[in-house]
Motif scaffolding. Sequence first.
Motif, PDB file in Angstrom:
ATOM      1  N   UNK A 180     -81.061  61.181 -25.411  1.00 64.74           N
ATOM      2  CA  UNK A 180     -81.573  62.293 -24.607  1.00 64.74           C
ATOM      3  C   UNK A 180     -80.504  62.764 -23.632  1.00 64.74           C
ATOM      4  N   UNK A 181     -80.691  63.985 -23.137  1.00 65.42           N
ATOM      5  CA  UNK A 181     -79.842  64.455 -22.051  1.00 65.42           C
ATOM      6  C   UNK A 181     -80.432  63.938 -20.737  1.00 65.42           C
ATOM      7  N   UNK A 182     -80.154  64.649 -19.637  1.00 65.82           N
ATOM      8  CA  UNK A 182     -80.661  64.175 -18.345  1.00 65.82           C
ATOM      9  C   UNK A 182     -82.116  64.588 -18.167  1.00 65.82           C
ATOM     10  N   UNK A 183     -82.920  64.270 -19.170  1.00 66.43           N
ATOM     11  CA  UNK A 183     -84.364  64.515 -19.098  1.00 66.43           C
ATOM     12  C   UNK A 183     -84.999  63.370 -18.316  1.00 66.43           C
ATOM     13  N   UNK A 220     -84.459  46.167 -26.483  1.00 69.27           N
ATOM     14  CA  UNK A 220     -83.056  46.437 -26.139  1.00 69.27           C
ATOM     15  C   UNK A 220     -82.835  47.940 -26.240  1.00 69.27           C
ATOM     16  N   UNK A 221     -82.448  48.562 -25.137  1.00 65.88           N
ATOM     17  CA  UNK A 221     -82.259  50.012 -25.158  1.00 65.88           C
ATOM     18  C   UNK A 221     -80.808  50.334 -25.511  1.00 65.88           C
ATOM     19  N   UNK A 222     -80.639  51.252 -26.469  1.00 70.23           N
ATOM     20  CA  UNK A 222     -79.294  51.662 -26.907  1.00 70.23           C
ATOM     21  C   UNK A 222     -79.126  53.155 -26.644  1.00 70.23           C
ATOM     22  N   UNK A 223     -78.603  53.525 -25.469  1.00 70.21           N
ATOM     23  CA  UNK A 223     -78.431  54.947 -25.157  1.00 70.21           C
ATOM     24  C   UNK A 223     -77.303  55.561 -25.980  1.00 70.21           C
ATOM     25  N   UNK A 224     -77.426  56.864 -26.203  1.00 72.27           N
ATOM     26  CA  UNK A 224     -76.370  57.594 -26.893  1.00 72.27           C
ATOM     27  C   UNK A 224     -76.438  59.053 -26.484  1.00 72.27           C
ATOM     28  N   UNK A 225     -75.363  59.762 -26.715  1.00 74.26           N
ATOM     29  CA  UNK A 225     -75.315  61.167 -26.334  1.00 74.26           C
ATOM     30  C   UNK A 225     -75.952  62.045 -27.401  1.00 74.26           C
TER      31      UNK A 225
END
Length: 543
Positions: free
Chosen positions: A87-90, A106-111
């Motif tokens: 997600x973006x800066x939501x 386990x959270x895996x953030x991505x652009x």
Amino acid sequence: MGQTHNMADYDEVYRSFRYRVPEHYNFAGDVIDKWAEHPNRLAMWWVDDNGLEVKKTFRELSIISKRLANALTDQGVKPGDVVMLILQRNIEWWEAVTACIRMGAVVAPGTTQLTAKDLKFRAQKAEAVCIITNPEVAERFDSIADECPSVVSRIVISNTVEGWSFYDDIVARGSDVFLTAETSSRDGCILYFTSGTTGLPKMALHTHASYPIGHFTTGKYWLDLREDDLHWNISDTGWAKAAWSSYFGPWICGSALFIHHTNRFDPLKTLEFLSRYPVTTLCGAPTVYRMFVLQDLSRFTFPNLRHCVAAGEPLNPEIIEAWKTATGCTIRDGYGQTETVLLCGMFPCIEPRFGSMGKPSPGIDLDVIDGEGHVVPPNTEGDIAIRVAPHRPLGLFREYWKESERTASAFEGDWYLTGDRAYKDDDGYFWFVGRSDDVILTSGYRIGPFEVESALIEHPAVAESAVVSSPDETRGAVVKAFVILAPGYTGNDVLVKELQDHVKKVTAPYKYPRKITFVESLPKTISGKIRRVELRSMEWGKA
């Protein structure tokens, strides 16, 4: 502004600092829920480009994260499962990170700039069970979903998408009673894909205690945050910098976040927001500040701003001076990696030395070593390393997940090797030289690209530059600069000569760029770091 800082005496704090690590720790339960006991304590102040504003308290965040944790459980997500968060800066990004931590997923953030191929690689490699994203990325994921059988839960925000659960619906239906997981301090908490200079991205896995608690020093001592601060970190949520400065660092200190949700960085709009909203502390990549100082800063006042930091790569002294003239704030550098918390910083109580990374963070035994693992004398270049024996410091990643050999190769004897090079001066300040593979060797000289970039940016014609090695028959390699010009300048042979002479004057003559190419843009990572490796590959015919 006459305020005292959280760190008054660096040497005393560094000498006496000790972390206490509990056997079980969960940031959602141990931090978010503690602040939520104060019903009106602000967690975030969110604005977008259309004038929409939302304020959320820690209590609201606590409740929504419980509802989402219940919804994820209903969707088949279990503790230890990987949830891809693209997600973006939501606002949903912060809610989902908190929900995943709360339930032990386990959270895996991505652009959101990831391609379908990237999404497939990540989902397969991490064996992700769930993806939470926006409609645009959902469409991309659908094109490869058949090849990602581990993903059983697909959740979309903003608008409904066929075959996807709608975020608002599942959160509205979820119960706000949820027993926070009793996560062990060794359990995986957050997973970052990090690009090396070679090969496909590796997965840096951080644990529930080490990473969040390790960011205490990031928030308290480097960002210098207190409970009444409004902190703005201008960073993409897909980069580890968001965990540092948009999540763990500020919230462990009880500060509120200022969040500007936008699709593109606009320096003028950002400066307007900075003067309009009561933002007290600011964190941004060097590129952000470089773009700020190209604007007419005299048009703005920043009555609430008291502290500014930068991270990602060293910041040029000229930019620091220009920003200080406009705001009264000295931009203080910080250094760390996706694999770590803050390792080194220009803490508010120490005398700034422009261009330096500062001094080691409390709790981190940082040094410069040679190839044999010995600490080198002051003013000697070597590898930046963290001592991990007999005590492994907090904030260091657990492993490159599922790649034991890659993990082992990052450690040498008692040290973790960062892959960066620096030297320490006589007073213990660290000075960045470059990535181990960015150093330019020409005619027997070693040249760090940053030194040449710093010299170039002092010239009014230069907005930004990247310096790499370029093949040369006589010298083996020479220095080449890719230059983005400031408005009003035209690239020609006369300007090339002028820039070369300028660099010879302000730095050692042998460091001047023998080749200069004027460009419109530079290749960058998602986090805004210049990808010199890409430019270097082109020069050497490997692209």
